[in-house]
Design a protein around this motif. Sequence first.
Motif, short mmCIF file in Angstrom:
data_model
loop_
_atom_site.label_atom_id
_atom_site.label_comp_id
_atom_site.label_asym_id
_atom_site.label_seq_id
_atom_site.Cartn_x
_atom_site.Cartn_y
_atom_site.Cartn_z
N GLY A 1 32.81 -2.49 30.37
CA GLY A 1 31.93 -2.85 29.28
C GLY A 1 32.14 -1.90 28.13
N ASP A 2 31.42 -2.11 27.03
CA ASP A 2 31.54 -1.23 25.87
C ASP A 2 30.17 -0.83 25.37
N GLY A 3 30.17 0.06 24.38
CA GLY A 3 28.91 0.63 23.90
C GLY A 3 27.99 -0.34 23.22
N ASP A 4 28.51 -1.47 22.77
CA ASP A 4 27.66 -2.48 22.13
C ASP A 4 26.96 -3.37 23.15
N ARG A 5 27.45 -3.35 24.40
CA ARG A 5 26.87 -4.16 25.48
C ARG A 5 27.00 -3.36 26.77
N LEU A 6 26.20 -2.35 26.94
CA LEU A 6 26.32 -1.49 28.11
C LEU A 6 25.87 -2.23 29.36
N PRO A 7 26.72 -2.34 30.37
CA PRO A 7 26.36 -3.06 31.60
C PRO A 7 25.60 -2.15 32.56
N LEU A 8 24.49 -1.62 32.06
CA LEU A 8 23.72 -0.61 32.80
C LEU A 8 22.25 -0.98 32.82
N ALA A 9 21.56 -0.53 33.86
CA ALA A 9 20.13 -0.77 33.98
C ALA A 9 19.36 -0.02 32.89
N SER A 10 18.23 -0.56 32.53
CA SER A 10 17.39 0.05 31.48
C SER A 10 16.60 1.23 32.02
N GLY A 11 16.45 2.25 31.17
CA GLY A 11 15.56 3.37 31.45
C GLY A 11 15.93 4.22 32.64
N ARG A 12 17.21 4.32 32.96
CA ARG A 12 17.62 5.02 34.17
C ARG A 12 18.36 6.33 33.92
N PHE A 13 19.03 6.47 32.78
CA PHE A 13 20.00 7.55 32.62
C PHE A 13 19.40 8.75 31.89
N ASP A 14 19.80 9.93 32.36
CA ASP A 14 19.36 11.17 31.73
C ASP A 14 20.18 11.49 30.48
N LEU A 15 21.44 11.05 30.48
CA LEU A 15 22.36 11.39 29.39
C LEU A 15 23.36 10.25 29.21
N LEU A 16 23.63 9.93 27.96
CA LEU A 16 24.66 8.97 27.61
C LEU A 16 25.65 9.68 26.70
N THR A 17 26.92 9.73 27.10
CA THR A 17 27.92 10.47 26.34
C THR A 17 28.98 9.53 25.76
N TYR A 18 29.50 9.92 24.61
CA TYR A 18 30.63 9.27 23.98
C TYR A 18 31.61 10.36 23.58
N ALA A 19 32.69 10.51 24.33
CA ALA A 19 33.72 11.50 24.02
C ALA A 19 34.85 10.81 23.27
N GLN A 20 34.95 11.07 21.98
CA GLN A 20 36.00 10.44 21.16
C GLN A 20 35.84 8.92 21.10
N ALA A 21 34.65 8.39 21.28
CA ALA A 21 34.54 6.94 21.46
C ALA A 21 33.46 6.28 20.60
N TRP A 22 32.53 7.03 20.04
CA TRP A 22 31.44 6.39 19.32
C TRP A 22 31.93 5.56 18.13
N HIS A 23 33.01 5.99 17.48
CA HIS A 23 33.49 5.30 16.28
C HIS A 23 34.06 3.92 16.59
N TRP A 24 34.23 3.58 17.87
CA TRP A 24 34.67 2.24 18.21
C TRP A 24 33.49 1.28 18.38
N THR A 25 32.26 1.76 18.19
CA THR A 25 31.08 0.91 18.38
C THR A 25 30.51 0.45 17.04
N ASP A 26 29.61 -0.53 17.11
CA ASP A 26 28.81 -0.96 15.97
C ASP A 26 27.43 -0.32 16.15
N PRO A 27 27.08 0.70 15.33
CA PRO A 27 25.81 1.40 15.55
C PRO A 27 24.58 0.50 15.53
N ALA A 28 24.66 -0.62 14.83
CA ALA A 28 23.52 -1.54 14.82
C ALA A 28 23.24 -2.08 16.21
N ARG A 29 24.26 -2.09 17.07
CA ARG A 29 24.10 -2.53 18.46
C ARG A 29 24.08 -1.36 19.43
N SER A 30 24.93 -0.36 19.20
CA SER A 30 25.07 0.71 20.19
C SER A 30 23.89 1.67 20.20
#
Length: 240
Positions: free
Chosen positions: A89-118
Motif C-alpha cells: 500500500g502507499d501513504g495515501d491509502r494506508l492498509p492499516l487498522a485505525s488508532g493502533r500505531f505509536d509511530l508512523l515513519t516516512y524515510a525518504q518517502a513523504w514527498h511521494w504522497t499527496d498530503p491532502a490524503r496522507s
Amino acid sequence: MTTRARSFDAAAALYNTHRPGYPAALFDAVEELAGRPLAGALVADAGAGTGIASALLHARGARVVAVEPGDGMAAELRRANPGIPLVRGDGDRLPLASGRFDLLTYAQAWHWTDPARSVPEARRVLRPGGALALWWNDMDASVPWIAAQDARVRALFGADGVSFRGLPPGPSFTTREIRWSRRVPLEAHLANHASHSAFLLLGEPGTRAFLDAERDRLLRLFPDGTVEERYVVTLGVAVL
C-alpha cells in the motif's frame, strides 16, 4: 511523480546495496521528539522501499510493519528482511487498522504522497498521542566538493533544487538536523547516484556518461578510491 516513484522497482537490489543507512543519532532524536522509546513501540514504516529504515527501527526494538507499493522494492524488502511484516500500500491509502500505531515513519518517502490524503491517513492510523516522523537524508552541500557535484547534477536535469519536499501544513512539527558521514569505495558512491530516480529515468547511456566524468573528477580528490560522504538528515516529528 508516480513514474519517478515506480522507477525504483527495476533497481531495487542496486538501491538496497548502495543507499546509505541512517545514524543512531537520528533514532535518538525520533525517540526524544516522539516522547517515547522505540523499544516496544508499534511502528508503521510507510514507503519502506527495501527496508533500510525498517530494519534499523526493528533493531532498536520497535515492532515494525513495513508498507510498500512497489513490486520490486517489496520483493527486495522480503528478501533482505524476512522477519519484518510487509503490507502492500502507499501513504495515501494506508492498509492499516485505525488508532493502533505509536509511530508512523516516512524515510525518504513523504514527498511521494499527496498530503491532502496522507495527513488524514496518518491521523487515522495513529493512536491518540502517537507521532508522525518524516525525514530526508541528503549529502551535505556545505562541503565544497559535494556542492560542486550537486550543481552538476542540477545542471544535468535542469533542476533548481528539491522543491517538492517539505513538511505538510496542519501538524505541528519539531525539526532537527543530524549530520553524519560514511566512507565508501568510489564505485559505491557512484552506484548510490545511479539508484536515484532521476538517473533511473535518464537511462543507462546518459547515466554512464555522467558517472564516468564524476569518477575522473573524484579520483583527483580521493586518489585512494575511498570517498567520505557527508550527510545531513532533516527530521520533522509531530505528535498528533
